[in-house]
Design an enzyme around this catalytic site. Structure first.
Site, PDB file in Angstrom:
ATOM      1  N   HIS A  66       0.800  -1.220   0.000  1.00  0.00           N
ATOM      2  CA  HIS A  66       0.000   0.000   0.000  1.00  0.00           C
ATOM      3  C   HIS A  66       0.840   1.280   0.000  1.00  0.00           C
ATOM      4  O   HIS A  66       0.770   2.118   0.890  1.00  0.00           O
ATOM      5  CB  HIS A  66      -1.121   0.008   1.043  1.00  0.00           C
ATOM      6  CG  HIS A  66      -0.788  -0.459   2.441  1.00  0.00           C
ATOM      7  ND1 HIS A  66       0.223   0.075   3.185  1.00  0.00           N
ATOM      8  CD2 HIS A  66      -1.393  -1.373   3.228  1.00  0.00           C
ATOM      9  CE1 HIS A  66       0.230  -0.497   4.378  1.00  0.00           C
ATOM     10  NE2 HIS A  66      -0.725  -1.383   4.431  1.00  0.00           N
ATOM     11  N   HIS A 122      -3.985 -10.706  13.978  1.00  0.00           N
ATOM     12  CA  HIS A 122      -4.184  -9.492  13.167  1.00  0.00           C
ATOM     13  C   HIS A 122      -5.015  -9.856  11.937  1.00  0.00           C
ATOM     14  O   HIS A 122      -4.752 -10.858  11.285  1.00  0.00           O
ATOM     15  CB  HIS A 122      -2.814  -8.949  12.763  1.00  0.00           C
ATOM     16  CG  HIS A 122      -2.845  -7.647  12.029  1.00  0.00           C
ATOM     17  ND1 HIS A 122      -3.901  -6.761  12.086  1.00  0.00           N
ATOM     18  CD2 HIS A 122      -1.919  -7.067  11.215  1.00  0.00           C
ATOM     19  CE1 HIS A 122      -3.629  -5.710  11.329  1.00  0.00           C
ATOM     20  NE2 HIS A 122      -2.442  -5.869  10.788  1.00  0.00           N
ATOM     21  N   GLU A 145      -5.535  -7.874   9.138  1.00  0.00           N
ATOM     22  CA  GLU A 145      -5.205  -7.317   7.821  1.00  0.00           C
ATOM     23  C   GLU A 145      -4.976  -8.458   6.820  1.00  0.00           C
ATOM     24  O   GLU A 145      -4.489  -9.533   7.170  1.00  0.00           O
ATOM     25  CB  GLU A 145      -3.978  -6.384   7.883  1.00  0.00           C
ATOM     26  CG  GLU A 145      -3.836  -5.592   6.585  1.00  0.00           C
ATOM     27  CD  GLU A 145      -2.854  -4.420   6.655  1.00  0.00           C
ATOM     28  OE1 GLU A 145      -2.159  -4.253   7.663  1.00  0.00           O
ATOM     29  OE2 GLU A 145      -2.796  -3.677   5.650  1.00  0.00           O
ATOM     30  N   ASP A 201      -2.976  -9.371   4.613  1.00  0.00           N
ATOM     31  CA  ASP A 201      -1.722 -10.104   4.397  1.00  0.00           C
ATOM     32  C   ASP A 201      -1.579 -11.266   5.375  1.00  0.00           C
ATOM     33  O   ASP A 201      -0.744 -12.152   5.169  1.00  0.00           O
ATOM     34  CB  ASP A 201      -0.496  -9.168   4.448  1.00  0.00           C
ATOM     35  CG  ASP A 201      -0.477  -8.239   5.645  1.00  0.00           C
ATOM     36  OD1 ASP A 201      -1.546  -7.911   6.177  1.00  0.00           O
ATOM     37  OD2 ASP A 201       0.630  -7.815   6.037  1.00  0.00           O
ATOM     38  N   HIS A 214      -0.789  -3.105  14.275  1.00  0.00           N
ATOM     39  CA  HIS A 214      -0.865  -1.981  13.381  1.00  0.00           C
ATOM     40  C   HIS A 214      -2.293  -1.509  13.134  1.00  0.00           C
ATOM     41  O   HIS A 214      -2.530  -0.433  12.584  1.00  0.00           O
ATOM     42  CB  HIS A 214      -0.161  -2.442  12.081  1.00  0.00           C
ATOM     43  CG  HIS A 214      -0.480  -1.834  10.800  1.00  0.00           C
ATOM     44  ND1 HIS A 214      -0.868  -2.501   9.672  1.00  0.00           N
ATOM     45  CD2 HIS A 214      -0.438  -0.532  10.443  1.00  0.00           C
ATOM     46  CE1 HIS A 214      -1.035  -1.684   8.678  1.00  0.00           C
ATOM     47  NE2 HIS A 214      -0.783  -0.495   9.097  1.00  0.00           N
ATOM     48  N   ASP A 218       2.495  -7.664  13.578  1.00  0.00           N
ATOM     49  CA  ASP A 218       3.248  -6.746  12.711  1.00  0.00           C
ATOM     50  C   ASP A 218       4.462  -6.115  13.400  1.00  0.00           C
ATOM     51  O   ASP A 218       5.438  -5.738  12.731  1.00  0.00           O
ATOM     52  CB  ASP A 218       2.338  -5.604  12.249  1.00  0.00           C
ATOM     53  CG  ASP A 218       1.514  -5.956  11.023  1.00  0.00           C
ATOM     54  OD1 ASP A 218       1.851  -6.921  10.318  1.00  0.00           O
ATOM     55  OD2 ASP A 218       0.521  -5.247  10.770  1.00  0.00           O
ATOM     56  N   TYR A 251      10.603  -0.317   7.734  1.00  0.00           N
ATOM     57  CA  TYR A 251       9.285  -0.834   8.133  1.00  0.00           C
ATOM     58  C   TYR A 251       8.675   0.070   9.211  1.00  0.00           C
ATOM     59  O   TYR A 251       7.505   0.452   9.136  1.00  0.00           O
ATOM     60  CB  TYR A 251       9.489  -2.260   8.648  1.00  0.00           C
ATOM     61  CG  TYR A 251       8.259  -3.018   9.046  1.00  0.00           C
ATOM     62  CD1 TYR A 251       7.660  -3.918   8.171  1.00  0.00           C
ATOM     63  CD2 TYR A 251       7.710  -2.885  10.315  1.00  0.00           C
ATOM     64  CE1 TYR A 251       6.536  -4.639   8.551  1.00  0.00           C
ATOM     65  CE2 TYR A 251       6.602  -3.600  10.703  1.00  0.00           C
ATOM     66  CZ  TYR A 251       6.018  -4.485   9.814  1.00  0.00           C
ATOM     67  OH  TYR A 251       4.914  -5.196  10.196  1.00  0.00           O
ATOM     68  N   HIS A 284       6.259 -10.631   9.855  1.00  0.00           N
ATOM     69  CA  HIS A 284       7.007 -10.351   8.615  1.00  0.00           C
ATOM     70  C   HIS A 284       8.504 -10.421   8.911  1.00  0.00           C
ATOM     71  O   HIS A 284       8.962  -9.869   9.916  1.00  0.00           O
ATOM     72  CB  HIS A 284       6.725  -8.946   8.080  1.00  0.00           C
ATOM     73  CG  HIS A 284       5.302  -8.694   7.700  1.00  0.00           C
ATOM     74  ND1 HIS A 284       4.720  -9.225   6.563  1.00  0.00           N
ATOM     75  CD2 HIS A 284       4.337  -7.950   8.299  1.00  0.00           C
ATOM     76  CE1 HIS A 284       3.463  -8.806   6.484  1.00  0.00           C
ATOM     77  NE2 HIS A 284       3.204  -8.047   7.521  1.00  0.00           N
TER      78      HIS A 284
HETATM   79 FE1  FEO Z   1      -0.977  -4.823   9.330  1.00  0.00          FE
HETATM   80 FE2  FEO Z   1       1.197  -7.236   8.123  1.00  0.00          FE
HETATM   81  O1  FEO Z   1      -0.423  -6.296   8.315  1.00  0.00           O
END
Ligand code: FEO
Length: 395
Positions: free
Chosen positions: A24, A78, A80, A82, A145, A164, A192, A225
């Site tokens: 994004h 989370h 989101e 991903d 996040h 995250d 990041y 991640h």
């Molecule tokens: Fe807030 Fe890795 O997603």
């Protein structure tokens, strides 16, 4: 790739995404990973899933350890996409007894997938569940996040599964911090932070204080991640302390765009003024030659943001508008600013840039410099003086 044991009977089972380049608006030039973890115990739990399109990687790793249908619980740290993109398919396959999530996670799951029939179990900070030999303690981490985010802490292993937080967008075959170059790892972690978490720095500060006060023992941090912090989890905790305080270095950025090189000449003259006044770290960042997310990484520890743009159609150059819109959303703090730019007839760019700085709460330390058409040696002196004035204000 293979499932990787990170602690006895606790495995990384995620997916590598070597080819994505955009998250994004953030340039992820080395791809990313979607980390998912499996704890095998009397009850087996899967922590987060992966992005849509990567289910086969997750399944490939799970099949090396267990028949997926035998997984008992899914923990959604989370929502989101991903991490939840293939959640519906995994729920269909696994048919878990329970799906653990925060109250905000519950709402977000309903709003994303519209499945009120899933076996949700809402947890809050301090709640624990037993998997048998291991316990999972939940810690809500709102806005790190998203509002739904939470950590899962395994006290018996001193393991923090951190969603995250503490991550990096970096696809690697290595799984641990001690298997890669520390400088490269920290550069990815800083990028990041600057592009994902900077605006949530007050939440980071609060969370770190709570973690410190609770005496939580941590010897491994497993984010959703990038690399797992095994050798030195303290390094990333210390970096988050520093980044979230937004402590600047004696570093100045000249972020500019130029039409026919007049504003560029001004940028160079501003840099001369900074250097003459003793600021050694000065970076010129052309807004169309540097990605907005790389500029943002430089902003993380910069003290001065000096913006330059020629006037284009009574406004600033579009690439500057892009960078500044992105930057404002990430709420950089503890900076000083100034503006400059060339113009042909109307000359509004400096006013617009000054307003952008003001809107970010960045004080202007000197009046902006405007030069009509092409600068001459004499008029460039005003730009040198602007650089000098900014340098003095940085101290
Ligand atoms: Fe807030 Fe890795 O997603």
């Amino acid at each position: 790739m293979k499932a990787t044991e990170i602690k006895p009977d606790i495995f990384w089972v995620g997916a590598l995404d070597w080819n994505s380049r955009d998250f994004h608006g953030y340039l992820i030039e080395k791809g990313t990973t979607y980390n998912s973890y499996l704890i095998r115990d009397e009850k087996t739990a899967l922590f987060d899933t992966v992005r849509q399109g990567f289910k086969s990687d997750l399944l490939h790793h799970l099949h090396q350890l267990i028949e997926p249908e035998k997984i008992d619980y899914i923990v959604v740290n989370h929502v989101e996409m991903d991490h939840s993109g293939c959640l519906p398919e995994m729920i269909e396959l696994i048919k878990p007894d329970k799906i653990f999530c925060s109250s905000m996670g519950h709402k977000a799951l309903l709003e994303h997938f519209h499945r009120p029939d899933w076996p949700y179990e809402v947890v809050k900070t301090g709640d624990t569940i037993s998997l048998g030999r291991r316990t999972v303690k939940f810690i809500e981490t709102r806005m790190l996040h998203w509002p739904d985010s939470m950590f899962s802490y395994i006290p018996e292993e001193k393991l923090l599964i951190s969603s995250d937080a503490f991550g990096q967008h970096w696809a690697t075959s290595e799984r641990f911090d001690d298997e890669v170059e520390t400088s490269e790892l920290m550069a990815h972690a800083a990028k990041y932070y600057a592009n994902i978490l900077l605006l949530f720095s007050p939440n980071v500060q609060k969370l770190l204080a709570e973690v410190q006060a609770s005496g939580l023992e941590i010897d491994m941090i497993a984010p959703d991640h990038g690399l797992i912090w095994r050798r030195n989890p303290g390094a990333i905790l210390e970096a988050y302390q520093r980044w979230s305080r937004q402590e600047p270095k004696e570093k100045a950025l000249i972020i500019y765009d130029t039409m026919w090189h007049s504003t560029e000449k001004m940028a160079n003259a501003v840099a001369s003024g900074l250097l003459e006044e003793g600021i050694n770290s000065v970076k010129l960042l052309h807004a169309r030659k540097n990605h907005r997310s790389d500029i943002m990484t430089e902003v993380l520890d910069a003290k001065a943001l000096i913006l330059g743009s020629p006037t284009l159609n009574n406004n600033i150059m579009p690439a500057m508008a892009d960078v500044l819109t992105y930057m404002k959303g990430l709420r950089p703090k503890n900076k000083v600013g100034a503006a400059f730019g060339s113009y042909g007839w109307s000359g509004e760019a400096v006013k617009h840039l000054s307003e952008r700085l003001d809107a970010m709460g960045i004080p202007l330390v000197a009046e902006g410099v405007r030069i009509k058409n092409v600068p001459a040696h004499e008029t460039l002196k005003d730009c040198v003086e602007l650089g000098r004035a900014v340098a003095r204000a940085m101290r």
